[in-house]
Design an enzyme around this catalytic site. Sequence first.
Site, PDB file in Angstrom:
ATOM      1  N   SER A  10       2.905   0.172  -0.716  1.00 52.92           N
ATOM      2  CA  SER A  10       2.403   1.238  -1.586  1.00 52.92           C
ATOM      3  C   SER A  10       2.631   2.600  -0.939  1.00 52.92           C
ATOM      4  O   SER A  10       2.162   2.844   0.182  1.00 52.92           O
ATOM      5  CB  SER A  10       0.907   1.052  -1.830  1.00 52.92           C
ATOM      6  OG  SER A  10       0.382   2.225  -2.413  1.00 52.92           O
ATOM      7  N   HIS A  35       5.667   0.161  -4.505  1.00 54.67           N
ATOM      8  CA  HIS A  35       4.488   0.210  -5.382  1.00 54.67           C
ATOM      9  C   HIS A  35       4.003   1.657  -5.468  1.00 54.67           C
ATOM     10  O   HIS A  35       3.816   2.325  -4.454  1.00 54.67           O
ATOM     11  CB  HIS A  35       3.413  -0.695  -4.798  1.00 54.67           C
ATOM     12  CG  HIS A  35       2.187  -0.835  -5.647  1.00 54.67           C
ATOM     13  ND1 HIS A  35       2.119  -1.667  -6.742  1.00 54.67           N
ATOM     14  CD2 HIS A  35       0.966  -0.248  -5.554  1.00 54.67           C
ATOM     15  CE1 HIS A  35       0.910  -1.604  -7.289  1.00 54.67           C
ATOM     16  NE2 HIS A  35       0.183  -0.735  -6.584  1.00 54.67           N
ATOM     17  N   ASP A  37       1.132   4.134  -6.977  1.00 53.34           N
ATOM     18  CA  ASP A  37      -0.230   4.158  -7.508  1.00 53.34           C
ATOM     19  C   ASP A  37      -0.512   5.469  -8.227  1.00 53.34           C
ATOM     20  O   ASP A  37      -0.716   6.508  -7.591  1.00 53.34           O
ATOM     21  CB  ASP A  37      -1.231   3.968  -6.365  1.00 53.34           C
ATOM     22  CG  ASP A  37      -1.252   2.544  -5.854  1.00 53.34           C
ATOM     23  OD1 ASP A  37      -1.435   1.627  -6.675  1.00 53.34           O
ATOM     24  OD2 ASP A  37      -1.069   2.346  -4.638  1.00 53.34           O
ATOM     25  N   MET A  39      -3.029   7.628 -10.319  1.00 55.39           N
ATOM     26  CA  MET A  39      -4.475   7.722 -10.585  1.00 55.39           C
ATOM     27  C   MET A  39      -4.785   9.043 -11.267  1.00 55.39           C
ATOM     28  O   MET A  39      -4.193  10.081 -10.925  1.00 55.39           O
ATOM     29  CB  MET A  39      -5.249   7.648  -9.266  1.00 55.39           C
ATOM     30  CG  MET A  39      -4.929   6.424  -8.429  1.00 55.39           C
ATOM     31  SD  MET A  39      -5.976   6.324  -6.969  1.00 55.39           S
ATOM     32  CE  MET A  39      -5.183   4.984  -6.076  1.00 55.39           C
ATOM     33  N   HIS A  68       1.811   1.327 -10.929  1.00 59.38           N
ATOM     34  CA  HIS A  68       0.460   0.828 -11.226  1.00 59.38           C
ATOM     35  C   HIS A  68      -0.338   1.996 -11.808  1.00 59.38           C
ATOM     36  O   HIS A  68      -0.682   2.934 -11.095  1.00 59.38           O
ATOM     37  CB  HIS A  68      -0.136   0.322  -9.907  1.00 59.38           C
ATOM     38  CG  HIS A  68      -1.537  -0.173 -10.001  1.00 59.38           C
ATOM     39  ND1 HIS A  68      -2.293  -0.464  -8.884  1.00 59.38           N
ATOM     40  CD2 HIS A  68      -2.334  -0.443 -11.070  1.00 59.38           C
ATOM     41  CE1 HIS A  68      -3.490  -0.888  -9.253  1.00 59.38           C
ATOM     42  NE2 HIS A  68      -3.545  -0.872 -10.571  1.00 59.38           N
ATOM     43  N   MET A  70      -3.441   3.570 -12.984  1.00 61.56           N
ATOM     44  CA  MET A  70      -4.908   3.549 -12.979  1.00 61.56           C
ATOM     45  C   MET A  70      -5.372   4.775 -13.748  1.00 61.56           C
ATOM     46  O   MET A  70      -5.898   5.737 -13.175  1.00 61.56           O
ATOM     47  CB  MET A  70      -5.411   3.541 -11.529  1.00 61.56           C
ATOM     48  CG  MET A  70      -5.223   2.195 -10.853  1.00 61.56           C
ATOM     49  SD  MET A  70      -5.268   2.289  -9.055  1.00 61.56           S
ATOM     50  CE  MET A  70      -3.557   2.733  -8.747  1.00 61.56           C
ATOM     51  N   MET A 139      -6.608  -7.413  -8.900  1.00 65.36           N
ATOM     52  CA  MET A 139      -7.060  -6.438  -7.900  1.00 65.36           C
ATOM     53  C   MET A 139      -8.007  -7.128  -6.911  1.00 65.36           C
ATOM     54  O   MET A 139      -8.919  -7.846  -7.315  1.00 65.36           O
ATOM     55  CB  MET A 139      -7.799  -5.277  -8.575  1.00 65.36           C
ATOM     56  CG  MET A 139      -6.932  -4.359  -9.421  1.00 65.36           C
ATOM     57  SD  MET A 139      -5.534  -3.608  -8.553  1.00 65.36           S
ATOM     58  CE  MET A 139      -6.351  -2.706  -7.225  1.00 65.36           C
ATOM     59  N   ASP A 177      -3.356  -6.851  -5.047  1.00 68.47           N
ATOM     60  CA  ASP A 177      -3.329  -5.461  -4.560  1.00 68.47           C
ATOM     61  C   ASP A 177      -4.697  -5.073  -4.018  1.00 68.47           C
ATOM     62  O   ASP A 177      -5.694  -5.128  -4.743  1.00 68.47           O
ATOM     63  CB  ASP A 177      -2.944  -4.557  -5.749  1.00 68.47           C
ATOM     64  CG  ASP A 177      -2.827  -3.091  -5.377  1.00 68.47           C
ATOM     65  OD1 ASP A 177      -2.951  -2.747  -4.185  1.00 68.47           O
ATOM     66  OD2 ASP A 177      -2.599  -2.284  -6.310  1.00 68.47           O
TER      67      ASP A 177
HETATM   68  C1  DX5 Z   1      -5.813   0.799  -4.720  1.00 66.39           C
HETATM   69  C2  DX5 Z   1      -4.328   0.822  -4.983  1.00 66.39           C
HETATM   70  C3  DX5 Z   1      -3.572   0.085  -3.975  1.00 66.39           C
HETATM   71  C4  DX5 Z   1      -3.624   0.656  -2.579  1.00 66.39           C
HETATM   72  C5  DX5 Z   1      -3.522  -0.486  -1.637  1.00 66.39           C
HETATM   73  O1  DX5 Z   1      -6.468   1.399  -5.763  1.00 66.39           O
HETATM   74  O2  DX5 Z   1      -4.033   0.251  -6.240  1.00 66.39           O
HETATM   75  O3  DX5 Z   1      -2.221  -0.134  -4.370  1.00 66.39           O
HETATM   76  O4  DX5 Z   1      -2.600   1.570  -2.312  1.00 66.39           O
HETATM   77  O5  DX5 Z   1      -3.782  -0.030  -0.373  1.00 66.39           O
HETATM   78  P1  DX5 Z   1      -4.245  -0.972   0.807  1.00 66.39           P
HETATM   79  O6  DX5 Z   1      -3.172  -1.994   0.996  1.00 66.39           O
HETATM   80  O7  DX5 Z   1      -4.383  -0.020   1.941  1.00 66.39           O
HETATM   81  O8  DX5 Z   1      -5.557  -1.612   0.393  1.00 66.39           O
HETATM   82 ZN    ZN Z   2      -1.890  -0.342  -6.640  1.00 68.88          ZN
END
Ligand code: DX5
Ligand code: ZN
Length: 223
Positions: A10, A35, A37, A39, A68, A70, A139, A177
């Site tokens: 990620s 990956h 993320d 948000m 991903h 969110m 998750m 994840d």
């Molecule tokens: C969390 C994200 C993850 C995050 C994972 O909300 O969706 O993808 O980056 O990070 P680690 O591996 O550090 O838990």
């Molecule tokens: Zn993620």
Amino acid sequence: MSKHVRIAPSVLSADFAQLRDDIAMLEAGGADWIHVDVMDGRFVPNLTFGAKVIETLRRLTSLPLDVHLMVVEPERYFDDFAAAGASGLTIHSEVAPHLDRQLARIQELGCTAGVAINPSTPVGVVGDVLDKLDLLLVMSVNPGFGGQTFIGRAVDRIARARMMLNAAGSPATLQVDGGINRDTIVKCWQAGADTFVAGNAVFAAKDPQAEIGILRAQCVHTA
Ligand code: DX5
Ligand code: ZN
């Protein structure tokens, strides 16, 4: 159980001042997917990046960009993110009341379509859209931040998700994840996950490039 292991580092944990180098390092380490993320500060408390950064990542690598989302109302971003070069778009079931239509739309745009489920969301929420599902993301933390502790119950949830996919004859990817590291990855692999997001475990490792192979080896050795 699928024998193919995918490691998806990620970029949330990357150093954006040296993004080009970090992406090159992930490639050299054998990362399968990147990956990403996204948000929005609404579905989750944190705010990260949008189409512009996906476009930048697309120029830096030819690896699949596993995005991903969110975010609330994820369909507002499908077109822009697909145009920016996303390979797959994963939306959260908790904010996707029209999963059937939303997954179909993602596929129409040429992306693979994924659904993510929070630790408290029943696995069966995707039971009636399995025909449209390319990826199920279980998750193993409450989404919003990197570096959180793995929630143990995720292992049983992965096992149930694997049974559901197998029973339906679904070839969908089963991704996990949050809090994935050398220990937790083994349990998830044995429970039936095949694709592993890792942020902190890779980027905070002494040798991030080597860590990708070490994570993969944990699975291969326990196949
Ligand atoms: C969390 C994200 C993850 C995050 C994972 O909300 O969706 O993808 O980056 O990070 P680690 O591996 O550090 O838990
Ligand atoms: Zn993620």
